[in-house]
Scaffold this active site. Structure first.
Site, PDB file in Angstrom:
ATOM      1  N   GLY A  52      -2.087  19.543  22.398  1.00 18.68           N
ATOM      2  CA  GLY A  52      -2.086  18.083  22.365  1.00 18.68           C
ATOM      3  C   GLY A  52      -2.746  17.584  21.089  1.00 18.68           C
ATOM      4  N   ARG A  98       3.818  22.669  21.806  1.00 18.45           N
ATOM      5  CA  ARG A  98       3.486  23.580  22.894  1.00 18.45           C
ATOM      6  C   ARG A  98       4.511  24.704  22.773  1.00 18.45           C
ATOM      7  NH1 ARG A  98      -0.937  21.035  25.370  1.00 18.45           N
ATOM      8  NH2 ARG A  98      -0.538  18.831  25.646  1.00 18.45           N
ATOM      9  N   ASP A 129      -8.352  24.292  24.338  1.00 17.00           N
ATOM     10  CA  ASP A 129      -8.643  25.633  24.855  1.00 17.00           C
ATOM     11  C   ASP A 129      -7.404  26.527  24.938  1.00 17.00           C
ATOM     12  OD1 ASP A 129      -7.706  24.077  26.899  1.00 17.00           O
ATOM     13  OD2 ASP A 129      -9.353  24.511  28.291  1.00 17.00           O
ATOM     14  N   THR A 183      -9.187  17.941  20.342  1.00 14.69           N
ATOM     15  CA  THR A 183      -8.574  17.426  21.569  1.00 14.69           C
ATOM     16  C   THR A 183      -9.352  16.198  22.021  1.00 14.69           C
ATOM     17  OG1 THR A 183      -8.270  17.830  23.950  1.00 14.69           O
ATOM     18  CG2 THR A 183      -9.941  19.141  22.870  1.00 14.69           C
ATOM     19  N   ASP A 230      -9.803  15.507  25.026  1.00 14.35           N
ATOM     20  CA  ASP A 230     -10.302  15.769  26.380  1.00 14.35           C
ATOM     21  C   ASP A 230     -11.772  16.186  26.445  1.00 14.35           C
ATOM     22  OD1 ASP A 230      -7.753  15.203  27.288  1.00 14.35           O
ATOM     23  OD2 ASP A 230      -7.107  17.295  27.260  1.00 14.35           O
ATOM     24  N   ASP A 270     -12.948  19.043  26.432  1.00 12.53           N
ATOM     25  CA  ASP A 270     -13.019  20.082  27.466  1.00 12.53           C
ATOM     26  C   ASP A 270     -13.186  21.489  26.888  1.00 12.53           C
ATOM     27  OD1 ASP A 270     -10.537  20.247  26.299  1.00 12.53           O
ATOM     28  OD2 ASP A 270      -9.434  20.461  28.169  1.00 12.53           O
ATOM     29  N   ARG A 316      -7.447  16.024  31.356  1.00 10.58           N
ATOM     30  CA  ARG A 316      -7.051  17.230  32.095  1.00 10.58           C
ATOM     31  C   ARG A 316      -8.079  17.514  33.178  1.00 10.58           C
ATOM     32  NH1 ARG A 316      -4.011  20.437  27.737  1.00 10.58           N
ATOM     33  NH2 ARG A 316      -4.382  22.317  28.912  1.00 10.58           N
TER      34      ARG A 316
END
Ligand code: ADP
Length: 319
Positions: A11, A72, A103, A125, A127, A129, A171
């Site tokens: 992303g 992706r 990740d 990202t 996110d 995360d 996410r």
């Protein structure tokens, strides 16, 4: 190392361009050659690789997205596909690779490293995360975008005494939701860390209505439930008009904030420093304001992001 590659994967996030620029300019100033790989691991496999110069990264520090493109490419899990990717890089004389992504992208970088091709990962990202860093590139820009949306929702929710659910990306990480809820003054926070207890949420909303709240804004992390279904449930149970707003890809775009540009620039230069120092298989982070690097495999397999219990408590007090 005299030739390195750089790609963006997964992303996209605001600040990825600044990170590429950081890698390219730092590498050039160290006398290295830099190659840009288009569309992440997909372009790596298809051998879409081009030499970059100073001007290749001119006028991009302020732009969202990534000029190298991202993709992706699940086929990258296949060892033969990765072998082809390594052959392509070797053909150009590339000896090390900087991967900017989340990740999932780190997994690809980890596997290339295990196959003997050294990679350094930069966390790109929205996110937040990725383990081993307090902030990922793009996260704080996205946070401002979400807050802007929440402010607008607050105006109209208040005028109509409406309940609003705002679905935020992240996410399986609630950071973006939690922080935007605190900064946006949302009444209710539902994240993967808190879980969703519909009855408890409803009880809290009813308590808010009883207290005389004119509106209610619920910040909800994506992938937890169907936001529109949850809105219907709340409307039925409270008798108040309830609407869900799914922010979606709006959150991924826009000009990176100063923080993200600086973070990306520093991390890009740091990645080059690590490769020059012979460090492969590392991922870069910022922790307590210091740039750090961790073993990419250890980061993926063993490191956990800390739960921000203190921030949930603050949010709860301000309800
Ligand atoms: P993000 O990097 O933002 O988390 P993804 O999870 O989609 O995004 O991962 C980006 C890409 O990284 C994938 O499309 C794939 O090409 C590669 N990738 C993800 N997981 C693996 C894996 N286990 N092995 C090899 N490559 C992977």
């Amino acid at each position: 190392v005299s030739k390195i590659g750089v790609l963006t994967s997964g992303g996209d996030a605001p600040g990825m361009n600044a990170a590429i620029r950081g890698v390219v300019r730092a590498a050039l100033s160290e006398g290295l050659e830099v190659y840009g790989i288009y569309d992440g691991y997909l372009g790596l496999h298809q051998n879409r690789i081009e030499k970059l110069n100073r001007n290749s990264v001119s006028d991009i520090i302020n732009k969202g997205g990534t000029f190298l493109g991202s993709a992706r490419f699940p086929e990258f899990k296949d060892e033969k596909v990765r072998q082809q990717a390594i052959s392509n890089m070797k053909m150009h004389g590339i000896e090390a690779l900087v991967v900017i992504g989340g990740d999932g992208s780190y997994m690809g970088a980890k596997k290339l490293t295990e196959m003997g091709f050294p990679c350094v990962g930069l966390p790109g990202t929205i996110d937040n995360d990725v383990a081993g860093t307090d902030y990922t590139i793009g996260y704080l820009t996205a946070l401002n975008t979400v807050i802007d949306a929440i402010d607008r929702l607050r105006d109209t929710s208040s005028s109509h005494q409406r309940i609003s659910i705002v679905e935020v990306m992240g996410r399986h990480c609630g950071d973006l939701t939690l922080m935007s809820a605190i900064a946006g003054g949302c009444e209710y926070i539902v994240t993967p860390e808190t879980g969703l207890d519909k009855e408890a949420l409803l009880a809290k909303i009813k308590e808010g209505i009883y207290k005389g709240k004119k509106h209610a804004i619920i910040a909800l992390t994506e992938l937890m439930t169907d936001a529109n279904e949850l809105a219907k449930y709340i409307e039925q149970e409270t008798g108040r008009e309830t609407r869900a707003t799914i922010l979606g890809h709006i959150q991924r775009g826009g000009q990176p904030t100063a923080f993200d540009r600086i973070l990306a620039s520093r991390m890009g230069a740091y990645a080059v420093e690590l490769l020059l120092g012979g460090h492969g298989g590392r991922c870069v982070g910022i922790q307590r304001e210091e740039l750090v690097h961790h073993d990419i495999i250890d980061a993926i397999e063993n490191m956990k992001r800390p739960l921000r219990k203190d921030l949930y408590e603050v949010a709860d007090k301000l309800f």
